[in-house]
Design a protein around this motif. Structure first.
Motif, PDB file in Angstrom:
ATOM      1  N   GLU A  29      37.362  51.926  46.248  1.00 17.85           N
ATOM      2  CA  GLU A  29      37.520  50.892  45.224  1.00 17.85           C
ATOM      3  C   GLU A  29      38.671  49.967  45.603  1.00 17.85           C
ATOM      4  O   GLU A  29      39.759  50.423  45.947  1.00 17.85           O
ATOM      5  N   TYR A  83      41.967  62.174  36.695  1.00 17.85           N
ATOM      6  CA  TYR A  83      41.238  61.615  35.561  1.00 17.85           C
ATOM      7  C   TYR A  83      40.884  62.722  34.579  1.00 17.85           C
ATOM      8  O   TYR A  83      40.516  63.825  34.970  1.00 17.85           O
ATOM      9  N   ARG A  89      35.279  59.591  37.209  1.00 12.85           N
ATOM     10  CA  ARG A  89      35.923  58.456  37.872  1.00 12.85           C
ATOM     11  C   ARG A  89      36.325  57.333  36.926  1.00 12.85           C
ATOM     12  O   ARG A  89      36.489  56.194  37.332  1.00 12.85           O
ATOM     13  N   SER A  90      36.452  57.637  35.659  1.00 13.35           N
ATOM     14  CA  SER A  90      36.914  56.640  34.695  1.00 13.35           C
ATOM     15  C   SER A  90      37.476  57.372  33.492  1.00 13.35           C
ATOM     16  O   SER A  90      37.432  58.583  33.411  1.00 13.35           O
ATOM     17  N   HIS A 130      44.118  53.779  31.634  1.00  8.89           N
ATOM     18  CA  HIS A 130      42.729  53.994  31.250  1.00  8.89           C
ATOM     19  C   HIS A 130      41.858  53.068  32.079  1.00  8.89           C
ATOM     20  O   HIS A 130      42.169  51.892  32.239  1.00  8.89           O
ATOM     21  N   LYS A 131      40.764  53.608  32.625  1.00  8.65           N
ATOM     22  CA  LYS A 131      39.850  52.830  33.443  1.00  8.65           C
ATOM     23  C   LYS A 131      38.473  52.824  32.798  1.00  8.65           C
ATOM     24  O   LYS A 131      37.963  53.858  32.377  1.00  8.65           O
ATOM     25  N   PHE A 132      37.879  51.648  32.721  1.00  7.47           N
ATOM     26  CA  PHE A 132      36.522  51.459  32.226  1.00  7.47           C
ATOM     27  C   PHE A 132      35.649  51.082  33.416  1.00  7.47           C
ATOM     28  O   PHE A 132      36.036  50.249  34.230  1.00  7.47           O
ATOM     29  N   ALA A 133      34.465  51.668  33.511  1.00  8.25           N
ATOM     30  CA  ALA A 133      33.532  51.356  34.588  1.00  8.25           C
ATOM     31  C   ALA A 133      32.208  50.905  33.981  1.00  8.25           C
ATOM     32  O   ALA A 133      31.814  51.361  32.911  1.00  8.25           O
ATOM     33  N   GLN A 137      28.612  51.719  37.858  1.00  8.95           N
ATOM     34  CA  GLN A 137      29.813  52.196  38.543  1.00  8.95           C
ATOM     35  C   GLN A 137      30.252  51.250  39.666  1.00  8.95           C
ATOM     36  O   GLN A 137      30.987  51.657  40.555  1.00  8.95           O
ATOM     37  N   THR A 140      35.064  47.716  37.692  1.00 13.09           N
ATOM     38  CA  THR A 140      35.977  48.447  36.822  1.00 13.09           C
ATOM     39  C   THR A 140      36.992  47.500  36.195  1.00 13.09           C
ATOM     40  O   THR A 140      37.274  46.424  36.721  1.00 13.09           O
ATOM     41  N   GLU A 142      40.913  48.133  34.365  1.00  8.23           N
ATOM     42  CA  GLU A 142      41.917  49.182  34.247  1.00  8.23           C
ATOM     43  C   GLU A 142      43.201  48.648  33.617  1.00  8.23           C
ATOM     44  O   GLU A 142      43.661  47.569  33.955  1.00  8.23           O
ATOM     45  N   ARG A 171      33.795  48.688  43.413  1.00  6.56           N
ATOM     46  CA  ARG A 171      33.557  49.915  44.177  1.00  6.56           C
ATOM     47  C   ARG A 171      32.481  49.680  45.231  1.00  6.56           C
ATOM     48  O   ARG A 171      31.505  48.997  45.009  1.00  6.56           O
TER      49      ARG A 171
END
Length: 172
Positions: A29, A83, A89-90, A130-133, A137, A140, A142, A171
């Protein structure tokens, strides 16, 4: 005819496979800290490699035209993330990071050349975010913040440093 159909069905069943969990082929990523760029014109890019669905390692590199900014005009450092949550992965994460950075300080106490006010230092710290995907995928968003302690600060330099950001990523 029924025997031929049954034989084809048995032979083709080896080609079909079902998985309980989705496999992730996009382990790399690249991110750009758009929040830091808009706030201070600092260009910060990050790379993250996923070891599995819950952990990753990565690195950060940033440049700034103004060496008098809080975290200097150049920085580079590694990080390790874990995580937490249901989505792989998010979601919520905690990280440990290291950072080498350099810059200058403008202090009337230190007169003379700017060579006296230049610094190179290393910091070690922790952060959260905090990560949003997206569903695919691929992209992202973050939010993150961190606090570090300078290992070898100068007398005119703060003992603690901070990091914050709003990053967009891709990614591959």
């Amino acid at each position: 005819m029924k025997k031929i159909l049954l034989a084809l069905l048995v032979l083709s069943s080896g080609l079909v496979s079902a998985q309980a969990y989705r496999t992730y082929n996009q382990n790399h990523e690249l991110k750009f800290n758009i929040g830091l760029f808009l706030a201070s014109t600092t260009v910060e890019g990050s790379y993250e490699y996923f070891l599995n669905e819950d952990t990753s390692i990565g690195g950060t590199l940033y440049f700034d035209n103004t060496p008098l900014n809080y975290n200097g005009n150049f920085g580079i450092g590694p990080n390790f993330r874990a995580y937490f949550g249901y989505a792989p992965r998010s979601g919520f994460f905690a990280e440990a990071f290291g950072l080498y950075y350099s810059g200058e300080i403008d202090d009337p106490e230190f007169t003379g050349s700017t060579l006296n006010n230049r610094y190179n230092t290393t910091a070690i710290g922790i952060g959260i975010g905090h990560k949003f995907a997206t569903r695919s995928q691929k992209f992202t968003l973050e939010f993150n913040a961190g606090l570090g302690r300078n290992v070898n600060p100068q007398e005119y330099q703060n003992t603690f440093m901070y990091r914050a950001g709003l990053s967009v990523g891709f990614r591959f």
